[in-house]
Design a protein around this motif. Structure first.
Motif, PDB file in Angstrom:
ATOM      1  N   PHE A  15       0.760  -1.122   0.065  1.00 31.37           N
ATOM      2  CA  PHE A  15      -0.054  -0.121  -0.131  1.00 31.37           C
ATOM      3  C   PHE A  15       0.854   1.217  -0.161  1.00 31.37           C
ATOM      4  N   ASP A  16       0.190   2.410  -0.522  1.00 31.35           N
ATOM      5  CA  ASP A  16       0.773   3.547  -0.331  1.00 31.35           C
ATOM      6  C   ASP A  16      -0.405   4.635  -0.568  1.00 31.35           C
ATOM      7  N   GLU A  35       4.501 -14.417  -7.808  1.00 29.99           N
ATOM      8  CA  GLU A  35       3.810 -13.994  -6.640  1.00 29.99           C
ATOM      9  C   GLU A  35       2.361 -13.316  -6.904  1.00 29.99           C
ATOM     10  N   ASN A  36       1.336 -13.663  -6.175  1.00 29.13           N
ATOM     11  CA  ASN A  36       0.139 -12.783  -6.294  1.00 29.13           C
ATOM     12  C   ASN A  36       0.244 -11.655  -5.533  1.00 29.13           C
ATOM     13  N   LEU A  37      -0.204 -10.446  -6.017  1.00 31.39           N
ATOM     14  CA  LEU A  37      -0.092  -9.112  -5.619  1.00 31.39           C
ATOM     15  C   LEU A  37      -1.218  -8.223  -5.321  1.00 31.39           C
ATOM     16  N   ILE A  38      -1.670  -7.759  -4.054  1.00 29.53           N
ATOM     17  CA  ILE A  38      -2.739  -6.762  -3.945  1.00 29.53           C
ATOM     18  C   ILE A  38      -2.139  -5.537  -3.855  1.00 29.53           C
ATOM     19  N   TYR A  39      -2.746  -4.413  -4.270  1.00 25.90           N
ATOM     20  CA  TYR A  39      -2.492  -2.983  -3.904  1.00 25.90           C
ATOM     21  C   TYR A  39      -3.433  -2.210  -3.586  1.00 25.90           C
ATOM     22  N   PHE A  40      -3.187  -1.304  -2.673  1.00 26.50           N
ATOM     23  CA  PHE A  40      -3.945  -0.318  -2.087  1.00 26.50           C
ATOM     24  C   PHE A  40      -3.393   1.185  -2.174  1.00 26.50           C
ATOM     25  N   GLY A  41      -4.222   1.775  -3.046  1.00 28.15           N
ATOM     26  CA  GLY A  41      -3.784   3.171  -2.906  1.00 28.15           C
ATOM     27  C   GLY A  41      -4.762   4.130  -2.417  1.00 28.15           C
ATOM     28  N   ASP A  42      -4.262   5.012  -1.390  1.00 26.19           N
ATOM     29  CA  ASP A  42      -5.095   5.748  -0.562  1.00 26.19           C
ATOM     30  C   ASP A  42      -5.279   7.105  -1.156  1.00 26.19           C
ATOM     31  N   SER A  43      -5.962   7.219  -2.366  1.00 23.05           N
ATOM     32  CA  SER A  43      -6.186   8.221  -3.344  1.00 23.05           C
ATOM     33  C   SER A  43      -7.102   9.263  -2.846  1.00 23.05           C
ATOM     34  N   LEU A  67      -6.135  -5.159   3.984  1.00 22.23           N
ATOM     35  CA  LEU A  67      -5.046  -6.090   3.442  1.00 22.23           C
ATOM     36  C   LEU A  67      -5.198  -7.540   4.191  1.00 22.23           C
ATOM     37  N   GLU A  68      -4.872  -7.380   5.349  1.00 21.32           N
ATOM     38  CA  GLU A  68      -4.941  -8.549   6.447  1.00 21.32           C
ATOM     39  C   GLU A  68      -6.453  -9.645   6.291  1.00 21.32           C
ATOM     40  N   SER A  69      -7.468  -8.609   5.845  1.00 25.33           N
ATOM     41  CA  SER A  69      -8.775  -9.239   5.751  1.00 25.33           C
ATOM     42  C   SER A  69      -8.737 -10.384   4.316  1.00 25.33           C
ATOM     43  N   LYS A  70      -7.910  -9.818   3.333  1.00 31.01           N
ATOM     44  CA  LYS A  70      -7.707 -10.275   2.044  1.00 31.01           C
ATOM     45  C   LYS A  70      -6.689 -11.542   2.119  1.00 31.01           C
ATOM     46  N   GLY A  71      -6.282 -11.877   3.252  1.00 26.85           N
ATOM     47  CA  GLY A  71      -5.524 -13.089   3.457  1.00 26.85           C
ATOM     48  C   GLY A  71      -4.196 -13.065   3.179  1.00 26.85           C
ATOM     49  N   VAL A  72      -3.442 -12.016   3.063  1.00 24.96           N
ATOM     50  CA  VAL A  72      -2.134 -11.551   2.625  1.00 24.96           C
ATOM     51  C   VAL A  72      -1.023 -12.230   3.638  1.00 24.96           C
ATOM     52  N   LYS A  73      -0.098 -12.775   3.233  1.00 25.42           N
ATOM     53  CA  LYS A  73       1.076 -13.365   3.938  1.00 25.42           C
ATOM     54  C   LYS A  73       2.278 -12.154   4.346  1.00 25.42           C
TER      55      LYS A  73
END
Length: 270
Positions: A15-16, A35-43, A67-73
């Motif tokens: 995230f950024d 690797e599977n990647l999930i990105y969050f931008g706090d726009s 992000l934790e709720s999305k099951g990230v490692k």
């Protein structure tokens, strides 16, 4: 073996405050293409650099919980200001490993400096926090750190002014002070700045080693996952993108920061 595969198949969260962290995501995707990647931008709240520590910490706790709720490692704090202001708090309240760009960039700078004079450029928030100097001096008290806030660099990048005479003149105004300090290493302490790397190198000269925090943290991610036996070594990576505001703008502007086309961006209310 099945349990190990499930464990390693979990995504990495990144995230950024906005677009800049996509340079980190890009570096990770190149180094770890499976690797599977999930990105969050706090726009909705960009930029973080001019906000208080308390406000930034509140934003980042909510994002990390999402992000934790999305099951990230693993969660990568791809924002220098967020790393400076809230990483210690996040490590206490989030139940997955977390890593920030400041730790990674500092380690690589320490490995590269010969004369123990390191320059750091970043947003006002990152520079005021003195986070890089504190992290570097944890490892070597004899290092001299010289910091400079470069507030015009972010709008230059977002307007696509990565090179050219005007860009180089602005870079020179900001960085001549650090060059005069005889630094031999320069940390790009903002995730937007790698897009200016070529112009910065041209202005400061080839004798000064530029530390790109995006590349540094990608290597740190690989090392941490390897240590935790969580590297994904099968298939190809899948990417998800989430924002707190204006998904269309993110999709259009994001292509400047991320080498691959962004097809779908989902707005999330935190």
């Amino acid at each position: 073996m099945r349990e190990k595969q499930i464990k390693s198949n979990k995504p990495i969260g990144i995230f950024d405050s906005g677009f800049g962290g996509l340079t980190v995501m890009s570096a990770i995707s190149k180094l770890l293409p499976k690797e599977n990647l999930i990105y969050f931008g706090d726009s909705a709240h960009v930029p973080y650099g001019s906000k208080s520590k308390k406000v930034v910490t509140n934003f980042t706790v909510n994002i990390s919980k999402f992000l934790e709720s999305k099951g990230v490692k693993l969660i990568v704090v791809a924002c220098n200001t967020a790393s400076a202001f809230s990483l210690n708090t996040l490590k206490k309240v989030i139940n997955v490993p977390m890593i920030g760009v400041i730790e990674a960039g500092s380690v690589v700078a320490l490995q590269n400096t010969k004369n123990k004079k390191i320059g750091v450029i970043g947003t006002e928030g990152t520079v005021k926090s003195n986070a890089y100097a504190k992290e570097i001096k944890k490892h070597d008290r004899k290092i001299n750190c010289f910091s400079k806030a470069c507030p015009l660099f972010v709008p230059l990048v977002e307007e696509g002014w990565n090179k050219g005479k005007i860009t180089e003149e602005i870079i020179n105004v900001y960085l001549k002070e650090l060059v005069n300090k005889k630094i031999d290493t320069l940390i790009l302490g903002c995730t937007h700045y790698p897009l200016l790397k070529g112009s910065i190198q041209k202005v400061i000269g080839k004798k000064i080693k530029i530390i790109d925090s995006a590349t540094a943290i990608a290597m740190a991610v690989k090392n941490l996952l390897k240590k935790n036996n969580q590297l994904k070594n099968f298939g190809s990576g899948k990417y998800e993108f989430y924002v707190s505001d204006d998904p269309e703008k993110f999709k259009n502007l994001g292509s400047k920061f991320f080498d691959k086309k962004i097809n779908k961006v989902i707005k999330v209310e935190l």
